[in-house]
Scaffold this active site. Structure first.
Site, short mmCIF file in Angstrom:
data_model
loop_
_atom_site.label_atom_id
_atom_site.label_comp_id
_atom_site.label_asym_id
_atom_site.label_seq_id
_atom_site.Cartn_x
_atom_site.Cartn_y
_atom_site.Cartn_z
N ASP A 103 74.63 9.15 20.28
CA ASP A 103 75.86 9.02 19.50
C ASP A 103 75.89 10.11 18.43
OD1 ASP A 103 76.41 6.77 20.95
OD2 ASP A 103 75.65 5.38 19.42
N1 URA Z 1 71.86 3.33 21.58
C1 URA Z 1 72.91 3.55 20.75
O1 URA Z 1 73.56 2.61 20.32
N2 URA Z 1 73.20 4.80 20.42
C2 URA Z 1 72.49 5.88 20.83
O2 URA Z 1 72.80 7.02 20.45
C3 URA Z 1 71.41 5.64 21.68
C4 URA Z 1 71.11 4.36 22.05
#
Ligand code: URA
Length: 239
Positions: A103
């Site tokens: 993310d």
């Molecule tokens: N889980 C999440 O919520 N975000 C990420 O970036 C990776 C795993």
């Protein structure tokens, strides 16, 4: 501006010593002019060739990036800066893309490669390559959270999560191990436990471990050993 031997070594295809040997042997040109000294500095926008072939050519490139917050895991985006903006020009032309997504606000280990088959095999849902994350939440983690992760959660949206690991490191901190990578998975799992994630950092991806020497935003080519390890992880038994 960067030293020529470093520019060559940064492709992951030669060590600094091998790069120096190539330069000494007159096999390297910069903008068509034979390079002479390994320590000469060049702008990354120059055209670097070895034996007449661009160094950003077809060869496989695998980089470990310590992703900072604020960049999207994509090759291009109309509105937001991507992780590729951290790379020098000569690597921007190498066809690299992130193998998997973190993310925008997640930091840590991201593999960048131009090898589609390798990325595909590592990300295949049937391969179950483990990933571990350092997680901090708003709230206090307890045994119930560990048990829920261990059992495999089914979220209200209907999303079924495979059994996962949650090892508490402190009241609000844990190491989470996932065998899959669904959209916002950790945030959604912990939100379902009433403990929103406030910090998320990927520490490992299969056999790759985030290099502690890499500052946030820095990257380095994978070593030969790391490349063999991810190749084995990508060709191991499917489940
Ligand atoms: N889980 C999440 O919520 N975000 C990420 O970036 C990776 C795993």
């Amino acid at each position: 501006m960067e030293r020529l031997d470093k520019i060559l070594a940064n492709t992951g295809r030669w060590s600094r010593k091998e790069a120096a040997d190539l330069i000494r042997a007159g096999r390297v040109t910069v903008d068509g002019v034979p390079a002479v000294r390994r320590e000469d500095k060049y702008a990354e926008t120059a055209r670097f060739q070895v034996d007449g072939t661009d160094i950003s050519g077809e060869k496989r490139v695998c980089l470990m990036l310590n992703k900072p917050a604020g960049l999207v895991s994509a090759t291009d985006d109309p509105r937001q800066p991507t992780v590729l903006s951290l790379l020098p020009g000569y690597l921007k032309k190498a066809g690299l893309f992130p193998a998997g997504r973190l993310d925008k606000d997640t930091v840590g280990l991201l593999l960048l490669t131009n090898d589609g088959a390798l990325a595909h095999s590592l990300l295949s849902p049937r391969r179950h390559v483990d990933k571990t994350y350092l997680v901090r939440v708003d709230g206090v983690l307890d045994e119930g959270d560990e048990a829920a992760f261990r059992a495999g959660m089914v979220l209200k949206s209907g999303l079924r999560c495979l059994p996962a690991g949650l090892e508490r490191l402190g009241p609000s901190e844990a190491l989470v191990t996932l065998r899959e990578g669904k959209y916002h998975q950790i945030k959604r799992m912990l939100a379902a436990r009433g403990k929103p994630v406030v910090y998320l950092e990927r520490r490992t991806f299969g056999p790759l471990v985030l290099d502690e020497e890499l500052e946030r935003g820095d990257w380095r080519p994978l070593t030969e050993k790391e490349i063999s390890a991810i190749q084995s992880a990508g060709t191991g038994p499917q489940e």
